[in-house]
Design a protein around this motif. Structure first.
Motif, mmCIF file in Angstrom:
data_model
loop_
_atom_site.group_PDB
_atom_site.id
_atom_site.type_symbol
_atom_site.label_atom_id
_atom_site.label_comp_id
_atom_site.label_asym_id
_atom_site.label_seq_id
_atom_site.Cartn_x
_atom_site.Cartn_y
_atom_site.Cartn_z
ATOM 1 N N UNK A 65 12.498 2.999 -10.099
ATOM 2 C CA UNK A 65 13.485 1.952 -9.807
ATOM 3 C C UNK A 65 12.865 0.666 -9.283
ATOM 4 N N UNK A 66 11.747 0.762 -8.553
ATOM 5 C CA UNK A 66 11.231 -0.445 -7.905
ATOM 6 C C UNK A 66 9.813 -0.842 -8.312
ATOM 7 N N UNK A 67 9.167 -0.076 -9.167
ATOM 8 C CA UNK A 67 7.818 -0.445 -9.604
ATOM 9 C C UNK A 67 7.895 -1.094 -10.979
ATOM 10 N N UNK A 68 7.537 -2.377 -11.112
ATOM 11 C CA UNK A 68 7.690 -3.074 -12.393
ATOM 12 C C UNK A 68 6.816 -2.526 -13.512
ATOM 13 N N UNK A 124 10.715 -10.353 -3.248
ATOM 14 C CA UNK A 124 10.990 -9.322 -4.252
ATOM 15 C C UNK A 124 9.816 -8.369 -4.463
ATOM 16 N N UNK A 125 8.699 -8.607 -3.792
ATOM 17 C CA UNK A 125 7.542 -7.725 -3.938
ATOM 18 C C UNK A 125 7.862 -6.350 -3.370
ATOM 19 N N UNK A 126 7.712 -5.332 -4.192
ATOM 20 C CA UNK A 126 7.972 -3.955 -3.772
ATOM 21 C C UNK A 126 6.721 -3.078 -3.838
ATOM 22 N N UNK A 127 5.650 -3.617 -4.442
ATOM 23 C CA UNK A 127 4.453 -2.819 -4.695
ATOM 24 C C UNK A 127 3.199 -3.565 -4.247
ATOM 25 N N UNK A 128 2.354 -2.872 -3.512
ATOM 26 C CA UNK A 128 1.012 -3.369 -3.206
ATOM 27 C C UNK A 128 0.046 -2.578 -4.081
ATOM 28 N N UNK A 129 -0.585 -3.277 -5.014
ATOM 29 C CA UNK A 129 -1.470 -2.598 -5.949
ATOM 30 C C UNK A 129 -2.904 -3.079 -5.830
ATOM 31 N N UNK A 130 -3.820 -2.196 -6.142
ATOM 32 C CA UNK A 130 -5.236 -2.574 -6.189
ATOM 33 C C UNK A 130 -5.765 -2.171 -7.556
ATOM 34 N N UNK A 131 -6.175 -3.182 -8.318
ATOM 35 C CA UNK A 131 -6.602 -2.961 -9.702
ATOM 36 C C UNK A 131 -7.924 -3.647 -9.991
#
Length: 288
Positions: free
Chosen positions: A9-12, A74-81
């Protein structure tokens, strides 16, 4: 147990359709795989994976999240790529521990080439990762050997089929461990018509069997050692997706984001406001 419905639901990048943002934290400078298609760079102009304006320390990443959330609630995700591999150093896992303390409401998403995934799986589970993306470009060592020039594994360099075999075994074993812990796993595959176009269905089958739930096919950006290869067209991508869908759900909205992307994919980008002026450290080894 991780709430898989909430992830979707919240991860684009895992299914969310509207107005959900992510923030990529560029804290990983080095890599342990030399992919023939990868050209990591420090700049503010190219919009593709492996590119960032700066490399941050874990503490600086937390400050960046604070700025990012003010600019884009609106940021719901902290990602490291990246821009290097997240398991080649301890930076990513340390950053995720800090995120858990300061921003527990954010999903924690990590991407890796999977070379060290099997042996570091318990650390990943321990730190509370919600979603994991693993780049798996082949499950046949002969095919994989055409995509990578070599790996550095426990201080030793391997090349050819030997390197490819080590990588594939560690990827699949690591995916199994992470999936068994209930973590949602997406697989990225770089589609290279001349190398793995008709191998996609087998990759999809084996990663699904290992526990992955979502599959993302990314068309090759011709560069580095594959600069003379042809970028896959819409028909190539669609055909590969239809073959993969026989085994696994396919994600179709990838934006091929930078390692320092901030905002809602395809709608907003606040990376310059968040990161410009931070410490820049350039490494030369390729990101997988």
């Amino acid at each position: 147990m991780i709430d898989q419905v909430r992830v979707r639901e919240i991860h684009p990048c895992f299914g969310a359709k509207q107005n959900k943002g992510r923030m990529h934290l560029p804290v990983c400078p080095g890599c342990n795989i030399e992919c023939n298609f990868c050209d990591r760079k420090i700049n503010t102009t190219e919009n593709r994976p492996g590119v960032t304006a700066s490399i941050l320390k874990p503490e600086q990443a937390i400050e960046a999240i604070e700025r990012g959330l003010k600019l884009c609630p609106d940021i719901t995700v902290a990602g490291i790529a990246g821009p290097g591999d997240t398991l080649a150093t301890d930076n990513a896992l340390l950053t995720f521990r800090l995120i858990q303390d300061r921003f527990p409401q954010l999903l924690k998403c990590m991407s890796t080439n999977g070379l060290l995934l099997n042996e570091r799986a318990e650390e990943i589970i321990d730190v509370g990762i919600d979603t994991l993306t693993v780049t798996v470009n082949a499950v046949d060592p002969e095919i994989q050997a055409k995509i990578i020039s070599g790996i550095v594994y426990h201080g030793k360099r391997y090349e050819g089929v030997e390197a490819a075999d080590i990588l594939i075994k560690n990827q699949l074993a690591g995916i199994q461990k992470i999936a068994d812990a209930g973590i949602t796993i997406k697989i990225n595959t770089v589609l290279i018509n001349e190398i793995n176009r008709f191998h996609i269905k087998e990759v999809a089958r084996q990663v699904k069997e290992a526990g992955a739930t979502l599959y993302n096919i990314i068309p090759l950006i011709p560069q580095h050692k594959l600069k003379d290869y042809v970028e896959p067209g819409c028909n190539d991508i669609d055909g590969a997706r239809r073959e993969a869908e026989k085994y696994i759900d396919v994600f179709r909205h990838c934006q091929r984001c930078r390692a320092d992307a901030v905002g809602v994919p395809g709608k907003s980008n606040f990376s310059e406001q968040v990161y410009l002026g931070q410490l820049v450290v350039k490494e030369t080894f390729s990101h997988g």
